[in-house]
Design an enzyme around this catalytic site. Sequence first.
Site, PDB file in Angstrom:
ATOM      1  N   ASN A   7       0.874  -1.167   0.000  1.00  0.00           N
ATOM      2  CA  ASN A   7       0.000   0.000   0.000  1.00  0.00           C
ATOM      3  C   ASN A   7       0.915   1.221   0.000  1.00  0.00           C
ATOM      4  OD1 ASN A   7      -1.486   2.302   0.918  1.00  0.00           O
ATOM      5  ND2 ASN A   7      -3.084   0.968   1.716  1.00  0.00           N
ATOM      6  N   GLU A  34      -3.933   1.950  -2.844  1.00  0.00           N
ATOM      7  CA  GLU A  34      -4.015   3.391  -2.550  1.00  0.00           C
ATOM      8  C   GLU A  34      -3.133   4.207  -3.498  1.00  0.00           C
ATOM      9  OE1 GLU A  34      -5.276   5.399   1.187  1.00  0.00           O
ATOM     10  OE2 GLU A  34      -4.109   3.773   2.090  1.00  0.00           O
ATOM     11  N   ASP A 147      -4.318  -4.904   0.770  1.00  0.00           N
ATOM     12  CA  ASP A 147      -4.652  -4.305   2.054  1.00  0.00           C
ATOM     13  C   ASP A 147      -6.102  -4.679   2.364  1.00  0.00           C
ATOM     14  OD1 ASP A 147      -5.309  -2.746   4.206  1.00  0.00           O
ATOM     15  OD2 ASP A 147      -4.654  -0.850   3.330  1.00  0.00           O
ATOM     16  N   ASN A 149      -7.518  -4.333   5.362  1.00  0.00           N
ATOM     17  CA  ASN A 149      -8.064  -3.522   6.458  1.00  0.00           C
ATOM     18  C   ASN A 149      -8.743  -4.397   7.512  1.00  0.00           C
ATOM     19  OD1 ASN A 149      -7.448  -0.706   6.327  1.00  0.00           O
ATOM     20  ND2 ASN A 149      -8.641  -0.583   4.435  1.00  0.00           N
ATOM     21  N   ASP A 218      -2.132  -6.173   5.915  1.00  0.00           N
ATOM     22  CA  ASP A 218      -1.796  -6.477   4.518  1.00  0.00           C
ATOM     23  C   ASP A 218      -1.521  -7.975   4.414  1.00  0.00           C
ATOM     24  OD1 ASP A 218      -1.308  -3.554   3.351  1.00  0.00           O
ATOM     25  OD2 ASP A 218      -0.420  -3.667   5.356  1.00  0.00           O
ATOM     26  N   ASP A 247       2.787   4.643   5.275  1.00  0.00           N
ATOM     27  CA  ASP A 247       2.587   4.110   6.621  1.00  0.00           C
ATOM     28  C   ASP A 247       2.479   2.587   6.621  1.00  0.00           C
ATOM     29  OD1 ASP A 247       0.184   4.382   5.288  1.00  0.00           O
ATOM     30  OD2 ASP A 247      -0.782   5.609   6.823  1.00  0.00           O
ATOM     31  N   HIS A 248       2.436   1.973   5.442  1.00  0.00           N
ATOM     32  CA  HIS A 248       2.518   0.517   5.296  1.00  0.00           C
ATOM     33  C   HIS A 248       3.939   0.129   4.889  1.00  0.00           C
ATOM     34  CE1 HIS A 248      -1.947  -0.331   4.943  1.00  0.00           C
ATOM     35  NE2 HIS A 248      -1.909   0.985   4.807  1.00  0.00           N
TER      36      HIS A 248
END
Length: 274
Positions: A7, A34, A147, A149, A218, A247-248
Amino acid sequence: MKIATYNVNGVNGRLPVLLRWLGESQPDIVCLQELKAPDERFPEAEIRSVGYHAIWHGQKSWNGVAILSRVGSIEETRRGLPDDPDETQSRYIEAAVNGLLIGGLYLPNGNPRPGPKFDYKMRWFDRLIDHAAALLESGLPVMLVGDFNVMPTERDVYKPERWMDDALFAPEVRAAYARLLEQGWTDALRAMHPDETIYTFWDYFRNAFARNAGLRIDHLLLSPPLAARLKQAEVDSHVRGWEKSSDHAPVWIELNDTPRRRRRGPAQAEGLAR
């Protein structure tokens, strides 16, 4: 063969990080999430310059998924899940690549819960589960990558008691993930690291990465033919520490060319010796 998911949290804004990681890790196939870019803004030329073909399903400012390959052509088979009434959100792309069928996905976040966004997440998850069943029934070597979530268990989140009301850790969401696995999918990272604390996401706030206060959201899910070929699964967590990084962190697996040989038990070994 090395397959990864990442991501990128904005493919253009973090393009130097993506290209640096591709050069360092050299995965054969990559699923990105993303993108946060419409189709015409996808950096195809830059990605091609480091040896990768690409297909993508973009969207302005939000969402967006892509598949990259340096091991041959990418034959797109689907974009969007079947029977999706909201085609404005670019969250799923599927393709045949080098003998594999890969579904790259970005499952909705779902917050705040309860509310319309959470309801949308659960409807999307239901459609994914239905499509995943059809993929397994095909008998092909298939993987679902991206991802999700979802933190599947308490082991997958730092201080789980703080996340009980969050849409990423809601009982309904974890139950949906469990239903998906019960179809016959293997969670590759957890299969290779059954008891480890291992994360793929760290928030930008409260010094989360330095404290290792992360989440595992993930995932790479493998159909039985691919699970039999699983050799390795890791997180390139150091990439999260690079300047202007997502941030991943990238997550990757390695597959053997052929299924692993099962160890023979004593009775089998004795039978062979006769």
